[in-house]
Motif scaffolding. Sequence first.
Motif, PDB file in Angstrom:
ATOM      1  N   ILE A 125       0.830  -1.194   0.000  1.00  0.00           N
ATOM      2  CA  ILE A 125       0.000   0.000   0.000  1.00  0.00           C
ATOM      3  C   ILE A 125       0.870   1.252   0.000  1.00  0.00           C
ATOM      4  N   PRO A 126       0.419   2.313  -0.643  1.00  0.00           N
ATOM      5  CA  PRO A 126       1.203   3.552  -0.663  1.00  0.00           C
ATOM      6  C   PRO A 126       1.141   4.263   0.684  1.00  0.00           C
ATOM      7  N   ALA A 127       2.067   5.180   0.876  1.00  0.00           N
ATOM      8  CA  ALA A 127       2.128   5.923   2.140  1.00  0.00           C
ATOM      9  C   ALA A 127       0.890   6.771   2.368  1.00  0.00           C
ATOM     10  N   SER A 128       0.171   7.067   1.291  1.00  0.00           N
ATOM     11  CA  SER A 128      -1.028   7.906   1.411  1.00  0.00           C
ATOM     12  C   SER A 128      -2.222   7.164   2.005  1.00  0.00           C
ATOM     13  N   THR A 129      -2.146   5.839   2.112  1.00  0.00           N
ATOM     14  CA  THR A 129      -3.252   5.068   2.683  1.00  0.00           C
ATOM     15  C   THR A 129      -3.460   5.442   4.144  1.00  0.00           C
ATOM     16  N   VAL A 130      -4.700   5.669   4.529  1.00  0.00           N
ATOM     17  CA  VAL A 130      -5.020   5.993   5.920  1.00  0.00           C
ATOM     18  C   VAL A 130      -4.825   4.739   6.776  1.00  0.00           C
ATOM     19  N   VAL A 131      -3.964   4.837   7.788  1.00  0.00           N
ATOM     20  CA  VAL A 131      -3.714   3.737   8.718  1.00  0.00           C
ATOM     21  C   VAL A 131      -3.840   4.278  10.138  1.00  0.00           C
ATOM     22  N   ILE A 132      -4.753   3.715  10.899  1.00  0.00           N
ATOM     23  CA  ILE A 132      -4.920   4.065  12.309  1.00  0.00           C
ATOM     24  C   ILE A 132      -4.439   2.879  13.134  1.00  0.00           C
ATOM     25  N   GLU A 133      -3.503   3.134  14.040  1.00  0.00           N
ATOM     26  CA  GLU A 133      -2.974   2.056  14.879  1.00  0.00           C
ATOM     27  C   GLU A 133      -3.246   2.364  16.340  1.00  0.00           C
ATOM     28  N   ARG A 134      -2.931   1.403  17.200  1.00  0.00           N
ATOM     29  CA  ARG A 134      -3.314   1.485  18.615  1.00  0.00           C
ATOM     30  C   ARG A 134      -2.845   2.771  19.278  1.00  0.00           C
ATOM     31  N   GLY A 135      -1.656   3.257  18.907  1.00  0.00           N
ATOM     32  CA  GLY A 135      -1.132   4.456  19.535  1.00  0.00           C
ATOM     33  C   GLY A 135      -1.865   5.730  19.160  1.00  0.00           C
ATOM     34  N   ASP A 136      -2.767   5.655  18.181  1.00  0.00           N
ATOM     35  CA  ASP A 136      -3.492   6.840  17.730  1.00  0.00           C
ATOM     36  C   ASP A 136      -4.762   7.110  18.512  1.00  0.00           C
ATOM     37  N   VAL A 137      -5.203   6.160  19.336  1.00  0.00           N
ATOM     38  CA  VAL A 137      -6.489   6.297  20.027  1.00  0.00           C
ATOM     39  C   VAL A 137      -6.341   5.928  21.497  1.00  0.00           C
ATOM     40  N   ALA A 138      -7.321   6.360  22.284  1.00  0.00           N
ATOM     41  CA  ALA A 138      -7.284   6.086  23.717  1.00  0.00           C
ATOM     42  C   ALA A 138      -7.679   4.651  24.037  1.00  0.00           C
ATOM     43  N   ARG A 139      -8.624   4.098  23.251  1.00  0.00           N
ATOM     44  CA  ARG A 139      -9.131   2.760  23.541  1.00  0.00           C
ATOM     45  C   ARG A 139      -9.161   1.931  22.261  1.00  0.00           C
TER      46      ARG A 139
END
Length: 220
Positions: A125-139
């Motif tokens: 996948i290109p770097a422009s793909t939206v990726v949300i990982e555990r460190g991005d959210v509180a829960r």
Amino acid sequence: MRALIFDLDGTLVDTVYAHVFAWQQALAEAGMSIDGWRIHRKIGMSGGLFTRALARELGRSLEPGEARALQDRHGVIFRQLLPERRPLPGAIALLRRLRELEVPHGIATSGRRPEIDPSLRALEIPASTVVIERGDVARAKPEPDLFLACQSRLSVAAEECYVIGDAVWDLLAARRARMMSIGLLTGGYGEDELSGAGAYRVYRDAAELDASLDELGVLP
């Protein structure tokens, strides 16, 4: 246009059982034996939630330092077991097709960087793909935060998003986020379990989902 939000482990990459074996070995080394099937039923939770669930299985609490040590040891064993990640059938082609059709999509995972980076590279996948990982959210899952953060980044209303996951925790989090969900059988859960957890449709893998996108109304 509707958007697709993908889980990572067990949905796009073949990592579920390596996680099970890594947790089982880490626990055994610490003198805590748990059957593999019990561990499998909890894969998809965040590491913190996972260790609390394991504590219930063990019938005793885990001290914060003990839980962190288990998580760290799990990560080491997992990387040894699976230094290279294998995309599940159809995953690369599906993501490529979504990019070509300009269908909004992203990845929301309970995993953390840098551990997830080899999986993302394997998916091409290109770097422009939206990726949300555990460190991005509180829960993390089964809370909806990961999916809501991904939806916000995609600028698509929650009601217009489909969550694609392999575990009941993905589908529960999707319901809490007011999103439709699609189940894939690639993580080891059965069709009845995924349907019972709220999946609108259940497909064998990403390849079958790719062939059925018209059923979801996401094609332009």
